[in-house]
Motif scaffolding. Sequence first.
Motif, PDB file in Angstrom:
ATOM      1  N   ASP A  98       6.224   3.094   1.511  1.00 52.38           N
ATOM      2  CA  ASP A  98       5.271   2.072   1.089  1.00 52.38           C
ATOM      3  C   ASP A  98       5.345   0.882   2.036  1.00 52.38           C
ATOM      4  N   SER A  99       4.184   0.331   2.402  1.00 56.72           N
ATOM      5  CA  SER A  99       4.175  -0.851   3.264  1.00 56.72           C
ATOM      6  C   SER A  99       4.761  -2.069   2.561  1.00 56.72           C
ATOM      7  N   LEU A 100       4.876  -2.033   1.234  1.00 53.97           N
ATOM      8  CA  LEU A 100       5.611  -3.083   0.532  1.00 53.97           C
ATOM      9  C   LEU A 100       7.019  -3.223   1.108  1.00 53.97           C
ATOM     10  N   PHE A 101       7.608  -2.088   1.503  1.00 56.72           N
ATOM     11  CA  PHE A 101       8.936  -2.088   2.112  1.00 56.72           C
ATOM     12  C   PHE A 101       8.853  -2.348   3.617  1.00 56.72           C
ATOM     13  N   SER A 102       8.032  -1.575   4.310  1.00 55.91           N
ATOM     14  CA  SER A 102       8.015  -1.682   5.773  1.00 55.91           C
ATOM     15  C   SER A 102       7.585  -3.062   6.237  1.00 55.91           C
ATOM     16  N   ASP A 103       6.722  -3.746   5.475  1.00 53.99           N
ATOM     17  CA  ASP A 103       6.299  -5.083   5.870  1.00 53.99           C
ATOM     18  C   ASP A 103       7.465  -6.074   5.861  1.00 53.99           C
ATOM     19  N   MET A 151       0.850  -1.195   0.000  1.00 55.21           N
ATOM     20  CA  MET A 151       0.000   0.000   0.000  1.00 55.21           C
ATOM     21  C   MET A 151       0.876   1.232   0.000  1.00 55.21           C
ATOM     22  N   ARG A 152       0.727   2.083  -0.966  1.00 55.51           N
ATOM     23  CA  ARG A 152       1.522   3.291  -1.027  1.00 55.51           C
ATOM     24  C   ARG A 152       1.123   4.253   0.080  1.00 55.51           C
ATOM     25  N   HIS A 153       2.087   4.730   0.813  1.00 53.55           N
ATOM     26  CA  HIS A 153       1.803   5.695   1.871  1.00 53.55           C
ATOM     27  C   HIS A 153       2.081   7.099   1.354  1.00 53.55           C
ATOM     28  N   ALA A 154       3.322   7.431   1.136  1.00 52.84           N
ATOM     29  CA  ALA A 154       3.632   8.750   0.594  1.00 52.84           C
ATOM     30  C   ALA A 154       5.009   8.668  -0.015  1.00 52.84           C
ATOM     31  N   SER A 155       5.134   9.090  -1.230  1.00 52.45           N
ATOM     32  CA  SER A 155       6.370   8.826  -1.957  1.00 52.45           C
ATOM     33  C   SER A 155       7.146  10.062  -2.324  1.00 52.45           C
ATOM     34  N   GLY A 156       6.670  11.241  -2.005  1.00 48.08           N
ATOM     35  CA  GLY A 156       7.276  12.439  -2.558  1.00 48.08           C
ATOM     36  C   GLY A 156       8.552  12.881  -1.908  1.00 48.08           C
ATOM     37  N   MET A 157       8.807  12.505  -0.659  1.00 46.40           N
ATOM     38  CA  MET A 157       9.961  13.062   0.019  1.00 46.40           C
ATOM     39  C   MET A 157      11.203  12.286  -0.358  1.00 46.40           C
ATOM     40  N   ARG A 188      18.401   1.208  11.611  1.00 47.08           N
ATOM     41  CA  ARG A 188      17.786   2.386  11.004  1.00 47.08           C
ATOM     42  C   ARG A 188      17.408   2.009   9.577  1.00 47.08           C
ATOM     43  N   PRO A 189      16.104   1.749   9.331  1.00 45.82           N
ATOM     44  CA  PRO A 189      15.717   1.244   8.008  1.00 45.82           C
ATOM     45  C   PRO A 189      15.786   2.283   6.913  1.00 45.82           C
ATOM     46  N   GLY A 190      15.765   3.567   7.275  1.00 51.98           N
ATOM     47  CA  GLY A 190      15.712   4.605   6.253  1.00 51.98           C
ATOM     48  C   GLY A 190      14.337   4.655   5.618  1.00 51.98           C
ATOM     49  N   PRO A 191      14.185   5.423   4.547  1.00 54.94           N
ATOM     50  CA  PRO A 191      12.869   5.577   3.920  1.00 54.94           C
ATOM     51  C   PRO A 191      12.361   4.262   3.367  1.00 54.94           C
ATOM     52  N   PHE A 192      11.049   4.121   3.380  1.00 57.31           N
ATOM     53  CA  PHE A 192      10.430   2.885   2.910  1.00 57.31           C
ATOM     54  C   PHE A 192      10.121   2.967   1.423  1.00 57.31           C
ATOM     55  N   TYR A 193      11.138   3.253   0.663  1.00 55.24           N
ATOM     56  CA  TYR A 193      11.112   3.202  -0.793  1.00 55.24           C
ATOM     57  C   TYR A 193      12.557   3.100  -1.256  1.00 55.24           C
ATOM     58  N   ASN A 194      12.764   2.895  -2.514  1.00 58.42           N
ATOM     59  CA  ASN A 194      14.108   2.739  -3.063  1.00 58.42           C
ATOM     60  C   ASN A 194      14.680   4.108  -3.365  1.00 58.42           C
ATOM     61  N   GLU A 195      15.485   4.624  -2.451  1.00 58.42           N
ATOM     62  CA  GLU A 195      16.007   5.988  -2.604  1.00 58.42           C
ATOM     63  C   GLU A 195      17.011   6.105  -3.746  1.00 58.42           C
ATOM     64  N   ALA A 196      17.494   4.981  -4.252  1.00 56.17           N
ATOM     65  CA  ALA A 196      18.443   4.999  -5.370  1.00 56.17           C
ATOM     66  C   ALA A 196      17.748   4.845  -6.721  1.00 56.17           C
ATOM     67  N   ALA A 197      16.424   4.949  -6.727  1.00 54.77           N
ATOM     68  CA  ALA A 197      15.657   4.703  -7.958  1.00 54.77           C
ATOM     69  C   ALA A 197      16.020   5.698  -9.044  1.00 54.77           C
ATOM     70  N   LYS A 198      16.053   5.208 -10.262  1.00 57.67           N
ATOM     71  CA  LYS A 198      16.290   6.060 -11.433  1.00 57.67           C
ATOM     72  C   LYS A 198      15.003   6.319 -12.206  1.00 57.67           C
ATOM     73  N   THR A 199      13.989   5.463 -12.011  1.00 53.79           N
ATOM     74  CA  THR A 199      12.707   5.651 -12.673  1.00 53.79           C
ATOM     75  C   THR A 199      11.590   5.470 -11.652  1.00 53.79           C
ATOM     76  N   GLY A 200      10.369   5.839 -12.033  1.00 46.99           N
ATOM     77  CA  GLY A 200       9.239   5.693 -11.130  1.00 46.99           C
ATOM     78  C   GLY A 200       9.014   4.261 -10.697  1.00 46.99           C
ATOM     79  N   ALA A 201       9.139   3.325 -11.640  1.00 52.27           N
ATOM     80  CA  ALA A 201       8.938   1.922 -11.282  1.00 52.27           C
ATOM     81  C   ALA A 201      10.026   1.435 -10.330  1.00 52.27           C
TER      82      ALA A 201
END
Length: 516
Positions: free
Chosen positions: A326-331, A1-7, A275-288
């Motif tokens: 995203d809970s995909l990561f935090s889970d 579930m996407r939580h917030a991805s903008g930061m 320290r898990p860091g942000p729950f998204y791929n901070e090294a992403a090069k594309t939206g996917a």
Amino acid sequence: MRHASGMLMGRRVRALALLCGSTLGALALGVLTSGVLALVPPPATAQPAVQASYSPDQVLADLDMLYQRLKADAFDLYAFTPEAEMDSLYQTLRAGITGPMTRSEAEARFQRLVAMAHQGHARVEGVYGAWAAYRKAEGRAFPFMVRIRDGRLHIAANLSDVPHLPRGGEILAIDGVPAARWLERTRAHVSAETTALADSILEYDFPMYLWVEAGARSGFKVRVKTADGDAFDTDVAARTASEIAAVAGRQPPRLDLEHPLRDARILANGVGYLRPGPFYNEAAKTGADEWDVTAFRTFINNAFGMFAAKDVHRLIIDLRGNPGGDSLFSDVMVSWIADRPYRFFSSFKIRVSADAVTANQDRILHDAVAAGPISRRFADLYATAHPGAVVDFTLPETQPNPGGRFQGTVYALIDRHTYSNGVAVAATIQDYGFGKVLGEATTDMATAYGAMERFTLPATGITVGFPKAHIVRPNGDTRPRGVTPDIAIPAPLIETPDDAMLQRAAEIAATGPARH
């Protein structure tokens, strides 16, 4: 579930980037004002070309449409602000449209109305782009990073040309106007459920909103009170982005929670630290790529493998300054400490609207990979519901890690800058009894109006976000409030590299039970 991805950056990097006017700083808004459970925005669709200015008729038409669509789209636009108060502000803002406006002027005016709802996911984000452009053009700004405590404005970092201004000193007035009044005026631009949340956001964004309120200035007269009670006035020059970047490196050391962004180690007293860091791929090069969990899963699995190998029985999960994701990561992480199936909510209700349906369709059509299965679940739900209906949204429970779980005692460490999915993780740990929560209360909400979608206004092309859902934390508490720690650890006024909060958390963990 996407939580917030903008930061895309953490708190201190982000604050400095905004002062320096970087593009990343402009993108950082998403989670600070985004709060809990915002979905990824839909891909950009065709918008009207940006004009040098817009006629009064164009601005009026878009303001009218904005308010009408918010009423239809938001789950409960008047949950925190009476309709009569919003109507009054709407009429005041409308009456003030007497001549042409630039897009940034219209955005600021529209945001005043949307912010009046006091919901973090109801917002117009255009000010960040205008601010970034202003700073890129070497526009001058208030040369301080600030700390706000109990409604008082303090100097967190002195980036001015006056070296003797003390870090931690209280700013009493700016240009003869009391600091409390400036906070009141700048808060009016911030979408936030509470004053505490608005102030935590202003700790990043105060120079920007001071610029919105006061306009470009060549300098400021500030009245400052030192720790010993002495007060004095001094003139400080406003500074360009390049000037601030040059002086930033000469500042006294401060606590840096960004390097490394993710961290797993054993503290000196034998307590594990994650320290898990942000729950998204901070090294992403594309939206996917942003939602590619592969590297994060490897990091988490290696961390818990290391804790097992080192016979660690007490663990601190540091969620301070966590922007969410995203809970995909935090889970992946929570499943290692869960002793039974769980969900991050007890109730998830959606108000169906034409704009919510359209945004979801656009997301699936233009970026099905980034949209993922959740958007398709929404589409199935919308197929049998009518605009205006309030419907329940369900997700399956997340199961504990099938390969085993951490058997020791868990402590989650939070602070006022734990946002979005970081708050949801802390609430899940607390509500299910997976561990104890330490630190200072989050300012972002554990129960909130969220799952944000967006629509675009036809004349100006301004984008407006709205919360389509009401999401209640796992324990069923419907009050709009943050996560209150089980054991409070106050944050220092100015955080230093010795990290007093973590030291105290480690002391508490070391004397606690070794088994959950």
